[in-house]
Design a protein around this motif. Structure first.
Motif, PDB file in Angstrom:
ATOM      1  N   TYR A   1     -28.362 -19.275 -24.094  1.00 43.04           N
ATOM      2  CA  TYR A   1     -29.720 -19.465 -24.679  1.00 43.04           C
ATOM      3  C   TYR A   1     -30.719 -19.458 -23.546  1.00 43.04           C
ATOM      4  CZ  TYR A   1     -29.043 -24.501 -24.738  1.00 43.04           C
ATOM      5  OH  TYR A   1     -29.100 -25.984 -24.613  1.00 43.04           O
TER       6      TYR A   1
ATOM      7  N   ARG B   1     -30.147 -21.249 -31.758  1.00 43.34           N
ATOM      8  CA  ARG B   1     -31.635 -21.622 -31.397  1.00 43.34           C
ATOM      9  C   ARG B   1     -32.588 -20.347 -31.405  1.00 43.34           C
ATOM     10  NH1 ARG B   1     -30.233 -26.370 -27.781  1.00 43.34           N
ATOM     11  NH2 ARG B   1     -28.071 -26.651 -28.609  1.00 43.34           N
TER      12      ARG B   1
ATOM     13  N   ASP C   1     -35.835 -23.747 -27.261  1.00 41.20           N
ATOM     14  CA  ASP C   1     -34.217 -23.911 -26.998  1.00 41.20           C
ATOM     15  C   ASP C   1     -33.813 -25.174 -27.957  1.00 41.20           C
ATOM     16  OD1 ASP C   1     -35.944 -25.084 -25.106  1.00 41.20           O
ATOM     17  OD2 ASP C   1     -34.111 -26.324 -24.584  1.00 41.20           O
ATOM     18  N   ASN C   2     -34.731 -26.066 -28.538  1.00 44.97           N
ATOM     19  CA  ASN C   2     -34.138 -27.235 -29.166  1.00 44.97           C
ATOM     20  C   ASN C   2     -34.625 -27.007 -30.835  1.00 44.97           C
ATOM     21  OD1 ASN C   2     -33.343 -28.204 -27.034  1.00 44.97           O
ATOM     22  ND2 ASN C   2     -35.365 -29.471 -26.711  1.00 44.97           N
TER      23      ASN C   2
ATOM     24  N   ASP D   1     -31.124 -32.072 -30.973  1.00 44.94           N
ATOM     25  CA  ASP D   1     -31.552 -32.238 -29.794  1.00 44.94           C
ATOM     26  C   ASP D   1     -32.512 -33.473 -29.611  1.00 44.94           C
ATOM     27  OD1 ASP D   1     -29.813 -30.590 -28.439  1.00 44.94           O
ATOM     28  OD2 ASP D   1     -31.320 -29.843 -27.215  1.00 44.94           O
TER      29      ASP D   1
END
Ligand code: AMP
Ligand code: MG
Length: 511
Positions: A94, A200, A269-270, A279
């Motif tokens: 990702y 994500r 990305d979280n 996360d």
């Protein structure tokens, strides 16, 4: 029951039955996607696996046998020393925007997806080891996690689940017997994380940035089939998918805000496509209410402050929408229009979810146009009086419908107790307009206003003790937090805000 440190080590529990292979009925759909979606990667073995905690309830929920897992073999699996049969370990690819800055390749740098299980409710769940060693995406990292952040993620994610907030779950903690280098040398640990998926916003960004429309389409179709199957029936399935992600994210952020949760690192990305909180790094719960509250040591500008979370979520969703442009419409202008219309719905969706939740917190059943003002006035009074957010709602739940002189514990939460008198009058007038009986209202409020949240000082205390191999505080805290709406006899210490000398001002990702 869970394994306590200081109790027998798993190595000494070996019996013949436990040595049989523990069945994990994996069905690994993500690993069937094309090779460029991930890198195949086995966990890296560690010197001394030790199972610190198994989440027995969750294990049963996902169809695993908790007794079998509390064994030497279980410890080896959760430490990454033994790959269970049927697993197909991968590190997912990702990208993402970190604090607004574009990073074209991130990926699982220290996590390995073992595979997927179908839980007792028929839901597909990822089983991932976090801290399982270096992968193709590790860059300069060591692929490892320290015990402190692993305990923090376990405590907070399980507390979130008990509070009714969609979240990834924590199945197990294993220590590795290895010291890892951070600012100091720290004990290494691995968290086994369970998620509806690990897709994500950054996963979409990864392929969009490469102009890989085939992969993007495949990812979107996969996410639709796995998380939003109804979207497939829509006239424009990708628009329906985008709408559904936005709705779920709005509901999720509203829940965060309603329990006083600050994620701390809302990079794209979280942000999970499935709408779970994911996360847990420098996350924290607010003690006293203030919309500008920031704990993360790396969030210098307060980008991810408590009150900024809704607009940041919308910004993230705009990133997702941008990746979907080629799928939304063949015509660029029409695609832009679809994306913009979808993302523009976020503030209203958030507000609807928030005010609905706020009404419940205030004990109101009917919707009134003035509710927004009533709620906002309460929050303003809290901000001006350094009022503990959680206790304010909890103690409000106990108050009578009429003035009785029993309001002292509630008043005591305000620096200037008189500052809340006018508001209380308004609230009681509002209650009197509803037909609901007092006991019913008290009970309903107790069900949505927790007595216990994972307060920073309690987490730190549990982590500090665990560093001395004493897991008692961790055990107690997780036990209390598993039942956050119920007053508990042991809970006194756990319900209170920190004393001035206990206040934690900063939290760290610890990566
Ligand atoms: P996070 O801040 O945990 O969301 O991580 C951001 C990125 O850094 C992800 O790609 C992680 O996989 C990677 N990362 C974080 N910690 C480590 C580590 N100790 N070793 C390797 N990669 C890491
Ligand atoms: Mg991350």
């Amino acid at each position: 029951m869970s394994r306590r440190a200081g109790a027998k080590h798993p190595e000494t529990d070996i019996n013949e039955q436990a040595m049989e292979k523990i069945p994990f009925p994996f069905d690994n759909s993500y690993a069937r996607l094309p090779e460029r979606f991930y890198a195949r990667q086995n966990p890296t073995a560690v010197p001394a696996p030790r199972l610190i905690r198994l989440n027995r309830g969750l294990a049963s929920d996902i169809g695993l046998d908790p007794d079998a897992l509390e064994s030497h073999e279980g410890a080896e699996i959760f430490a990454g020393n033994r790959v269970p049969e049927g697993a197909l370990p991968i590190a997912m690819a990702y990208a993402g925007h970190q604090f607004g800055h574009w990073v074209p390749e991130l990926g699982d740098g220290r996590a390995v997806l073992l595979g997927e299980l179908i839980d007792l409710h028929g839901e597909r769940r990822d089983i991932q080891l976090k801290g399982a060693g270096r992968t193709a995406f590790s860059r300069h990292g060591d692929g490892r996690a320290a015990l402190g952040p692993v305990l923090r993620e376990y405590i907070v994610s399980e507390a979130m689940a008990a509070l009714g907030v969609p979240t990834t779950r924590a199945l197990a903690i294993a220590t590795t017997g290895e010291e890892i280098r951070r600012e100091t040398m720290l004990p290494g640990a691995i968290l086994t994380r369970v998620a509806r998926s690990h897709i994500r916003i950054g996963t979409f960004q990864y392929f969009a940035a490469r102009g890989d429309i085939a992969a993007l389409t495949q990812l979107a179709d996969y996410a639709i089939a796995r998380h939003y199957p109804h979207a497939r029936e829509a006239e424009n399935p990708y628009r329906a998918f985008l709408d559904a992600v936005i709705e779920r994210q709005a509901g999720l952020i509203a829940k965060w805000v309603l329990v006083g949760f600050i994620h701390g690192v809302m990079n794209t990305d979280n942000m999970s496509i499935a709408g779970e909180t994911i996360d847990y790094g420098p996350c924290a719960f607010m003690d006293h209410y203030h919309p500008g509250t920031v704990f993360s040591s790396i969030d210098h500008r307060g980008r991810y402050a408590y009150g900024n979370q809704p607009p940041v979520a919308q910004w993230n969703l705009a990133c997702l929408a941008r990746t979907l442009l080629p799928l939304l419409d063949a015509d660029d202008e029409a695609a832009n229009e679809e994306a913009e219309t979808a993302v523009a719905r976020f503030p209203a969706l958030f507000e609807t979810a928030w005010i609905r939740g706020m009404r419940e917190k205030l004990g109101l059943e009917d919707a009134h146009p003035a509710d927004m003002t009533l709620a906002q006035d309460f929050l303003n009074a809290m901000a001006e009086n350094k009022t503990d957010f959680t206790l304010a709602f909890r103690r409000l739940s106990d108050l009578k419908n009429g003035e009785t002189g029993d309001d002292a514990p509630f008043h005591a939460l305000f620096e200037h107790p008189g500052a809340i008198d006018d508001w209380l009058k308004q609230w009681r007038i509002r209650l009197s307009q509803e037909g609901r009986c007092e006991t019913n209202r008290n009970q309903a409020m107790h069900r949505v206003n927790p007595a216990y949240i994972p307060r920073n000082h309690l987490i730190e205390e549990a982590i500090d003790a665990a560093g001395q191999d004493d897991f008692q505080a961790f055990e107690e805290l997780t036990a209390v937090l598993s039942n956050p709406f119920e007053a508990q006899s042991v809970g006194h210490k756990y319900g209170n805000p920190p004393r001035p000398d206990q206040i934690v001002h900063e939290t760290f990702c610890g990566t």
